[in-house]
Scaffold this active site. Structure first.
Site, PDB file in Angstrom:
ATOM      1  N   TYR A  33      13.996 -15.790 -27.670  1.00  0.00           N
ATOM      2  CA  TYR A  33      13.286 -16.817 -29.177  1.00  0.00           C
ATOM      3  C   TYR A  33      14.179 -18.052 -28.985  1.00  0.00           C
ATOM      4  O   TYR A  33      16.312 -17.981 -28.082  1.00  0.00           O
ATOM      5  CB  TYR A  33      13.941 -15.948 -30.030  1.00  0.00           C
ATOM      6  CG  TYR A  33      15.159 -15.070 -30.497  1.00  0.00           C
ATOM      7  CD1 TYR A  33      16.056 -14.716 -29.851  1.00  0.00           C
ATOM      8  CD2 TYR A  33      16.086 -16.230 -31.988  1.00  0.00           C
ATOM      9  CE1 TYR A  33      17.647 -14.225 -30.438  1.00  0.00           C
ATOM     10  CE2 TYR A  33      16.646 -16.108 -31.675  1.00  0.00           C
ATOM     11  CZ  TYR A  33      17.945 -14.519 -31.655  1.00  0.00           C
ATOM     12  OH  TYR A  33      19.257 -14.783 -31.373  1.00  0.00           O
ATOM     13  N   ARG A  52      18.154 -24.075 -23.197  1.00  0.00           N
ATOM     14  CA  ARG A  52      18.419 -23.245 -22.278  1.00  0.00           C
ATOM     15  C   ARG A  52      17.128 -21.688 -22.878  1.00  0.00           C
ATOM     16  O   ARG A  52      17.656 -21.139 -22.591  1.00  0.00           O
ATOM     17  CB  ARG A  52      19.465 -22.997 -24.162  1.00  0.00           C
ATOM     18  CG  ARG A  52      20.128 -21.245 -24.361  1.00  0.00           C
ATOM     19  CD  ARG A  52      21.086 -20.584 -25.096  1.00  0.00           C
ATOM     20  NE  ARG A  52      20.724 -21.405 -26.763  1.00  0.00           N
ATOM     21  CZ  ARG A  52      21.213 -20.880 -28.113  1.00  0.00           C
ATOM     22  NH1 ARG A  52      22.218 -21.174 -27.837  1.00  0.00           N
ATOM     23  NH2 ARG A  52      20.439 -21.247 -28.957  1.00  0.00           N
ATOM     24  N   ARG A 101       2.011   1.462 -21.402  1.00  0.00           N
ATOM     25  CA  ARG A 101       3.519   1.268 -21.876  1.00  0.00           C
ATOM     26  C   ARG A 101       4.379   0.997 -20.201  1.00  0.00           C
ATOM     27  O   ARG A 101       5.698   2.171 -20.321  1.00  0.00           O
ATOM     28  CB  ARG A 101       4.049   2.061 -22.422  1.00  0.00           C
ATOM     29  CG  ARG A 101       5.465   1.976 -23.532  1.00  0.00           C
ATOM     30  CD  ARG A 101       6.146   2.534 -24.355  1.00  0.00           C
ATOM     31  NE  ARG A 101       7.568   2.423 -24.460  1.00  0.00           N
ATOM     32  CZ  ARG A 101       8.536   3.269 -23.840  1.00  0.00           C
ATOM     33  NH1 ARG A 101       7.869   4.126 -23.235  1.00  0.00           N
ATOM     34  NH2 ARG A 101       9.575   2.945 -24.260  1.00  0.00           N
ATOM     35  N   LYS A 148      19.354 -15.504 -23.980  1.00  0.00           N
ATOM     36  CA  LYS A 148      18.602 -15.227 -25.590  1.00  0.00           C
ATOM     37  C   LYS A 148      17.780 -14.368 -26.036  1.00  0.00           C
ATOM     38  O   LYS A 148      16.739 -14.213 -26.603  1.00  0.00           O
ATOM     39  CB  LYS A 148      18.405 -16.101 -26.078  1.00  0.00           C
ATOM     40  CG  LYS A 148      18.728 -16.563 -28.039  1.00  0.00           C
ATOM     41  CD  LYS A 148      18.723 -18.135 -28.475  1.00  0.00           C
ATOM     42  CE  LYS A 148      19.577 -18.225 -30.074  1.00  0.00           C
ATOM     43  NZ  LYS A 148      20.181 -17.455 -31.029  1.00  0.00           N
ATOM     44  N   GLU A 180      32.194 -13.907 -30.223  1.00  0.00           N
ATOM     45  CA  GLU A 180      31.351 -15.004 -31.517  1.00  0.00           C
ATOM     46  C   GLU A 180      30.956 -14.367 -32.531  1.00  0.00           C
ATOM     47  O   GLU A 180      31.143 -12.926 -32.849  1.00  0.00           O
ATOM     48  CB  GLU A 180      30.091 -14.488 -30.380  1.00  0.00           C
ATOM     49  CG  GLU A 180      28.714 -14.160 -30.030  1.00  0.00           C
ATOM     50  CD  GLU A 180      28.535 -14.325 -28.979  1.00  0.00           C
ATOM     51  OE1 GLU A 180      28.028 -15.862 -29.020  1.00  0.00           O
ATOM     52  OE2 GLU A 180      27.420 -13.882 -28.795  1.00  0.00           O
ATOM     53  N   LEU A 205      26.771 -15.879 -25.638  1.00  0.00           N
ATOM     54  CA  LEU A 205      25.931 -17.337 -25.800  1.00  0.00           C
ATOM     55  C   LEU A 205      25.972 -18.410 -25.671  1.00  0.00           C
ATOM     56  O   LEU A 205      27.112 -18.579 -27.323  1.00  0.00           O
ATOM     57  CB  LEU A 205      24.537 -16.788 -27.543  1.00  0.00           C
ATOM     58  CG  LEU A 205      23.524 -17.966 -27.022  1.00  0.00           C
ATOM     59  CD1 LEU A 205      22.279 -17.035 -26.211  1.00  0.00           C
ATOM     60  CD2 LEU A 205      23.248 -17.847 -28.632  1.00  0.00           C
TER      61      LEU A 205
HETATM   62  N1  PLP Z   1      26.031 -16.721 -30.615  1.00  0.00           N
HETATM   63  C1  PLP Z   1      25.023 -15.806 -31.131  1.00  0.00           C
HETATM   64  C2  PLP Z   1      25.569 -14.103 -30.858  1.00  0.00           C
HETATM   65  C3  PLP Z   1      23.545 -16.530 -31.875  1.00  0.00           C
HETATM   66  O1  PLP Z   1      22.854 -15.555 -31.838  1.00  0.00           O
HETATM   67  C4  PLP Z   1      23.803 -16.945 -32.159  1.00  0.00           C
HETATM   68  C5  PLP Z   1      22.363 -18.073 -33.041  1.00  0.00           C
HETATM   69  O2  PLP Z   1      21.735 -17.458 -33.180  1.00  0.00           O
HETATM   70  C6  PLP Z   1      24.907 -18.184 -31.798  1.00  0.00           C
HETATM   71  C7  PLP Z   1      25.729 -18.177 -30.999  1.00  0.00           C
HETATM   72  C8  PLP Z   1      25.193 -19.748 -32.035  1.00  0.00           C
HETATM   73  O3  PLP Z   1      23.941 -20.459 -31.564  1.00  0.00           O
HETATM   74  P1  PLP Z   1      23.078 -21.689 -31.418  1.00  0.00           P
HETATM   75  O4  PLP Z   1      24.424 -22.754 -31.865  1.00  0.00           O
HETATM   76  O5  PLP Z   1      22.864 -22.230 -30.203  1.00  0.00           O
HETATM   77  O6  PLP Z   1      22.755 -21.868 -33.266  1.00  0.00           O
END
Ligand code: PLP
Length: 285
Positions: A33, A52, A101, A148, A180, A205
């Site tokens: 996503y 990304r 499945r 993501k 994070e 991420l």
């Molecule tokens: N880290 C995680 C785990 C996230 O889910 C997100 C955004 O959803 C971010 C960092 C921040 O990413 P972005 O700045 O691209 O929204």
């Protein structure tokens, strides 16, 4: 009026926007996503989000059903159909609906692509002025956090724990260091004015907002160090903050109930937020 969503080539009222129960996003979280912010009806830093997206789908050998150029057109069409001024566009692509499945990739199945919008006044959010509290939780996620993926159960649990504690975000901890936030990148400003955020790797991420903020700070000769930091360092820091597409730059004023500095958003956080908003408006499409 019902919001309009996009489902596999059609714009439909949200109440009619449906995918199969055999969709692999639903059965296996076999999907990717993206979330891009919208300011004044325009997409913010969308090229970075689409880049990304391409990387994430590539990492799981999933072919996008549309080009990124067409995806951006659909995002814009959806913004227009929903008369969206400020908020975000969510998009998700999954490996589609098979006839059963089976774990292994199905053959000849078209990926699912869905999008919807939601309203949020990111610029004037109350928490941008007050800052937020965060709690810390163990980082129990898989080891490919650079993708993501829609598999967000660990973040759902982390952010539910934060909500129950009256906090705005959960910082996830691994080997004694912050990885994070549940849905944001984590930063501190040290006592000697170094902006610290964890380096990109499969442990986090690669945040699009993080990337822009680091570049904008470096362009202004601010000192940036990309390395992990501990909660103790964050509590001893001058400032702490998070970044994401849906909050931009937001101060963290307490961690597990302990105040960071004077418990108010600091001048560097405020400055980076202003700089980011300026960049966001300039990058809008
Ligand atoms: N880290 C995680 C785990 C996230 O889910 C997100 C955004 O959803 C971010 C960092 C921040 O990413 P972005 O700045 O691209 O929204």
């Amino acid at each position: 009026m019902d919001q309009i969503a996009y489902v596999n080539g059609s714009f439909v009222p949200m109440s009619e926007a449906k995918v199969s129960i055999l969709d692999r996003g639903f059965l296996f979280a076999d999907g990717i996503y993206e979330v891009a912010a919208v300011l004044d009806g325009k997409l913010i830093d969308n090229a970075s989000h689409l880049a990304r997206l391409e990387r994430s789908v590539g990492e799981i050998s999933l072919a996008l059903p549309e080009t990124t150029g067409r995806i951006q057109e659909i995002q814009k069409e959806l913004i227009a159909l929903n008369n969206l001024v400020n908020g975000m566009v969510y998009l998700e692509v999954t490996r589609g609906a098979d006839t059963g499945r089976d774990f292994a990739f199905p053959k000849g199945v078209k990926p699912t692509l869905v999008m919807f919008t939601s309203v949020k006044d990111i610029i004037n959010a109350a928490s941008a002025k007050t800052g937020i509290g965060v709690i810390t939780v163990p980082d129990i996620r898989w080891t490919r956090r650079d993708i993501k993926s829609v598999a967000l159960l660990a973040q759902v649990l982390a952010k539910q724990a934060a909500a129950e504690a009256g906090a705005g975000e959960a910082w996830m901890i691994e080997d004694g260091k912050v990885t994070e936030g549940g849905s944001s990148s984590a930063f501190i400003l040290t006592q000697d004015d170094v902006i610290v955020t964890r380096q990109n790797s499969s442990a986090i991420l690669p945040g699009c907002t993080r990337k822009a903020v680091v570049a904008l700070a470096e362009e202004r000769q601010l000192r940036v160090e990309e390395r992990p930091f501990t909660v103790a360092e964050a509590l001893a820091a001058k400032e702490a903050f998070i970044t994401s597409a849906t909050v931009f730059v937001q101060a963290v004023v307490s961690i597990d109930g302990k105040t960071v500095a004077n418990g108010k958003p600091g001048p560097m956080t405020d400055r980076l937020r202003e700089i980011y908003v300026e960049f966001a408006k300039a990058s809008a499409v």
